[in-house]
Design an enzyme around this catalytic site. Structure first.
Site, short mmCIF file in Angstrom:
data_model
loop_
_atom_site.label_atom_id
_atom_site.label_comp_id
_atom_site.label_asym_id
_atom_site.label_seq_id
_atom_site.Cartn_x
_atom_site.Cartn_y
_atom_site.Cartn_z
N SER A 218 0.83 -1.21 0.00
CA SER A 218 0.00 0.00 0.00
C SER A 218 0.88 1.26 0.00
O SER A 218 1.82 1.36 -0.79
CB SER A 218 -0.95 -0.05 1.21
OG SER A 218 -1.89 1.00 1.16
N ARG B 121 -13.16 6.51 8.44
CA ARG B 121 -12.77 5.11 8.50
C ARG B 121 -13.76 4.24 7.72
O ARG B 121 -13.37 3.28 7.06
CB ARG B 121 -12.68 4.64 9.95
CG ARG B 121 -12.14 3.22 10.11
CD ARG B 121 -10.76 3.06 9.48
NE ARG B 121 -10.13 1.80 9.79
CZ ARG B 121 -8.91 1.46 9.40
NH1 ARG B 121 -8.19 2.28 8.67
NH2 ARG B 121 -8.40 0.29 9.74
N ASP C 83 -8.88 -4.84 -6.22
CA ASP C 83 -8.44 -3.61 -5.54
C ASP C 83 -8.85 -2.41 -6.40
O ASP C 83 -8.40 -2.25 -7.53
CB ASP C 83 -6.92 -3.65 -5.37
CG ASP C 83 -6.36 -2.50 -4.53
OD1 ASP C 83 -7.07 -1.50 -4.33
OD2 ASP C 83 -5.21 -2.63 -4.08
N HIS D 229 -8.20 -4.12 -1.72
CA HIS D 229 -6.91 -3.57 -1.31
C HIS D 229 -6.39 -4.20 -0.02
O HIS D 229 -5.18 -4.34 0.16
CB HIS D 229 -7.04 -2.05 -1.14
CG HIS D 229 -5.74 -1.41 -0.79
ND1 HIS D 229 -4.66 -1.41 -1.65
CD2 HIS D 229 -5.32 -0.76 0.33
CE1 HIS D 229 -3.64 -0.79 -1.07
NE2 HIS D 229 -4.02 -0.39 0.13
N ASP D 230 -7.29 -4.56 0.88
CA ASP D 230 -6.90 -5.13 2.17
C ASP D 230 -6.42 -6.58 2.10
O ASP D 230 -6.02 -7.13 3.13
CB ASP D 230 -8.08 -5.09 3.15
CG ASP D 230 -8.03 -3.86 4.05
OD1 ASP D 230 -7.10 -3.04 3.89
OD2 ASP D 230 -8.93 -3.72 4.90
#
Lengths: 371, 371
Positions: B144, B213, B309, B342-343
């Site tokens: 990232s 968040r 992603d 993405h995670d």
């Protein structure tokens, strides 16, 4: 001068999730003429925010939200078809909704308005059709939320139309789109000016609406479009604060948010947004959408989706199309390569104009609908 | 007990975009032993929010943020490699940043902290390497934002490492990710408790951080994962307010936001987020990334991306890999089919463990690094 008309329905209207109003008003606009056989009527169910003013006309030359699509000689050709667009029940563009005045108090309904379902929007629009003397529609058209409403409409009245055009829609809300909308609503209700719906014009939840619209734009467009359009271009002027307004994409979002602020009622937005989350065209059907739509009789259907749409993804267009095919309906699925994501139907006139124009010409030919 | 150590750099540190501090502190953690040849050091540059505690160890059994990846016998095997992870300069997990005390005032720096660039993070981490007596690294690792930092690191020191592992990273911020981060920052700075950075523990911009968040989670994961995981499942209990907390996906986001609130400093978040937007590894280079990295000498590189992603898309992994190949570096591009977006590098231990483990075994073999 506005070409929008108001149908006053002076009888009680009962809402799907409980509650009723003694009367409702529905704003609508029409283009073209209903032919003698009453066979050329087309109803457009809109997305979340548009008004009934889909296109300009002699009485109202202001550009409509689907200007390239509806009009004389246009893809939905008003020289052949009698086109009707109704502002959704619950919206704030002339139809009764949370922003309307509650006659009992003389103040806006706001949160005292009954809970809204897309089924209520479909049922209200059907009242306008009855008022206009339209029996079976030639075609039902629904982009985005409007496509969901067409499915609710067909469940209520399986013989409602002979043709269906579903655009960038969904048979039900999935968690990604629920997450986006839930977050938009949270932005609005945590604005200190929200005050549980008791905001005033002087202290309006502007910041919540600004954030919600920006997140909307992020979900309506696509990364590819923005990369081609903005890249890393910077603005000649930017806010000295180092956290924002440096890049072109940021001022683009800000401009979109400013156009929205003041033009849409926050409470109305919350009602419509929640109605989308709760929509499931196959609710109560163990065998899914095919069971829900089992009685539907359509001569044809066109389901259009866009590759780059993240909010109403290809997968969901596929489910609608597959189900209609399974029901024996002559159905075509078109996945368009537009880079503009979910919003493509509003801006990609080349791709959408040609596919929709072709479909409506084929309907006119099949049904002998002359100009 | 924490295994995190602090390197106190008691000399001025000048920031890329202007400003300097008389001294900085850097929190770091290490696993394994530096071998006699000093040939087995691996530096991990982290994403935006993690601390230096990538993995547990005897002194600190608390699970680290990359627990499945780093440790004895794990993909980055600490029986063979000496692994270092530095908390980014500007973060709030032990290293100097906007949340640190300004010695001149006795209060947190907040907005008085110099503007931050990823180049500053790379430069600060290089000070830790010097302090540890590490010359050339065996490998640089960056997931990232950390992947962006590895590119900044290699531009500063083209001979910094013999191997590179870039994961779900980008050579520069593109408008979609800028839009997401810009909106997150706007959520924070429009929280009434933000007060231009003068928030207190008692009146903390909790709502802005919660919204930011949640938007982060929307951009870090994928629609497919959530559809499989949550579908339209409802919570047994939900808030009576009709705008939220009805669906499982909403309580999932709320739980993620609550874990974040209080665990990360809002001002630090803004600095790191802005630094990512402004990062362009090819800044000032007419011929792009290949020119920027022209002097880089690597024996090998592995570039990993994830199909789903949306924040650091496949296209950007491709640009990094193509550029390294163009420079004559033995490079492999792996696009993994993880559904977690993405995670994925944090949670998809199967896919990531096997690819990264294979790469590090090949490095150990090539360099004769024995356990």
């Amino acid at each position: 001068m506005s070409a929008t008309q108001i149908y006053k329905h002076d009888q009680p209207f009962a809402f799907t999730r409980g509650g009723q109003l003694d009367a409702i008003e529905l704003a609508y606009e029409t283009w073209g003429e209903l032919n003698e056989a009453r066979s050329n009527a087309v109803l457009i169910h809109t997305g979340l925010s548009p008004s009934a003013h889909a296109a300009s006309c002699a009485a109202d030359p202001e550009e409509g939200w689907w200007e390239f699509m509806v009009g004389p000689g246009k893809p939905i050709d008003t020289e052949r078809f009698f086109v009707i667009c109704v502002n959704s029940l619950g919206s704030c563009k002339g139809s009764t909704g949370p922003a309307s005045i509650n006659p009992a108090t003389g103040r806006p309904w706001r949160r005292a308005f009954p809970l809204l379902a897309l089924e209520d929007i479909a049922a209200a629009s059907r009242l306008v059709l009855r008022h206009l003397g339209v029996g079976q529609l030639c075609a039902l058209v629904g982009p985005s939320m409007g496509g969901m409403t067409t499915l609710a409409h067909l469940r209520q009245d399986p013989m409602a139309a002979r043709h269906l055009l579903s655009i960038s829609s969904a048979p039900r809300a999935e968690p990604f789109s629920i997450a986006i909308r839930s977050l938009q609503r949270e932005m609005i209700v945590t604005d200190p000016n929200w005050k549980d719906g008791q905001y005033s014009d002087d202290a309006w939840p502007e910041n919540g609406m600004r954030l919600a619209r920006k997140l909307g734009m992020v979900s309506y467009r696509s990364a590819i479009e923005w990369q081609d359009r903005f890249g890393r271009d910077q603005q000649s002027y930017y806010d000295e604060a180092w956290w924002g307004m440096r890049y072109e994409v940021e001022s683009y979002l800000e401009a979109a948010a400013r156009r929205f602020i003041g033009a849409f009622d926050p409470c109305s937005y919350l009602y419509l947004s929640s109605a989308m989350d709760r929509f499931d065209a196959s609710a109560g059907c163990e065998d899914g959408l095919a069971e829900a739509l089992a009685d539907v009789r359509l001569d044809s259907a066109l389901v259009i989706g866009v590759d780059t749409d993240v909010l109403f993804p290809a997968r969901q267009q596929g489910e609608i199309a597959r189900t209609l095919i399974q029901l024996g309906i002559d159905t075509r699925l078109e996945m368009l390569p537009s880079p503009q994501g979910h919003d493509a139907f509003l801006v990609d006139s080349d791709n959408f104009g040609s596919v929709v124009g072709g479909y409506f010409r084929s309907i006119a030919k099949r049904e002998n609908i002359a100009p």
